[in-house]
Design a protein around this motif. Structure first.
Motif, short mmCIF file in Angstrom:
data_model
loop_
_atom_site.label_atom_id
_atom_site.label_comp_id
_atom_site.label_asym_id
_atom_site.label_seq_id
_atom_site.Cartn_x
_atom_site.Cartn_y
_atom_site.Cartn_z
N ASN A 2 0.85 -1.18 0.00
CA ASN A 2 0.00 0.00 0.00
C ASN A 2 0.89 1.23 0.00
O ASN A 2 1.72 1.41 0.88
N LEU A 3 0.72 2.09 -0.99
CA LEU A 3 1.52 3.29 -1.11
C LEU A 3 0.62 4.51 -0.95
O LEU A 3 -0.41 4.63 -1.62
N GLN A 4 1.01 5.41 -0.05
CA GLN A 4 0.28 6.64 0.17
C GLN A 4 1.26 7.80 0.02
O GLN A 4 2.25 7.88 0.76
N VAL A 34 7.24 -5.85 2.18
CA VAL A 34 6.85 -4.46 2.42
C VAL A 34 5.33 -4.41 2.53
O VAL A 34 4.62 -4.83 1.62
N ILE A 35 4.83 -3.93 3.66
CA ILE A 35 3.39 -3.89 3.90
C ILE A 35 2.81 -2.54 3.52
O ILE A 35 1.89 -2.46 2.71
N ASP A 36 3.33 -1.47 4.10
CA ASP A 36 2.84 -0.11 3.86
C ASP A 36 3.99 0.83 3.58
O ASP A 36 5.07 0.68 4.18
N VAL A 37 3.75 1.82 2.75
CA VAL A 37 4.71 2.89 2.51
C VAL A 37 3.94 4.21 2.56
O VAL A 37 2.98 4.39 1.82
N ASN A 38 4.35 5.10 3.45
CA ASN A 38 3.74 6.43 3.57
C ASN A 38 4.81 7.46 3.23
O ASN A 38 5.83 7.54 3.91
#
Length: 108
Positions: A2-4, A34-38
């Motif tokens: 998930n990329l935000q 890699v789960i989340d990237v903010n």
């Protein structure tokens, strides 16, 4: 993954979003968990700041970079992040390798 991507005092253009997404693909090549990237891109007077928090399996990695050019800040950010992720990946591999070596030692 998930990329935000968000901006602080800055509008995120599609070109900027594509640039950040393309650069962050290097991270997923090195580490699959890699789960989340903010990503937060911000502008403060003459400083362009890029921050990222990556949620990996078992660890959160935070990196920030300040530069005069936003694209240069993103490049520096990805370089720093890549080193951190490789360091964490190597640490995981060394940990597992050490346990396998201990299992094969014969005590006389």
């Amino acid at each position: 993954m998930n990329l935000q991507v968000s901006g602080h005092h800055l509008e995120i253009t599609p070109a900027l979003r594509d640039y950040v997404t393309g650069k962050l693909e290097r991270i997923t090549r090195h580490f699959d968990n890699v789960i989340d990237v903010n990503v937060i891109l911000s502008v403060e007077k003459l400083k362009q700041k890029a921050e990222v928090t990556v949620h990996l399996a078992g660890k959160d990695v935070y990196v920030e970079t300040v530069d005069e050019d936003l694209y240069a800040a993103v490049d520096g950010l990805v370089d720093k992040l890549e080193r951190q992720v490789q360091k964490y990946k190597q640490k995981l591999q060394d940990h597992h390798r050490g346990s396998k070596i201990i299992d094969h030692i014969v005590v006389e």
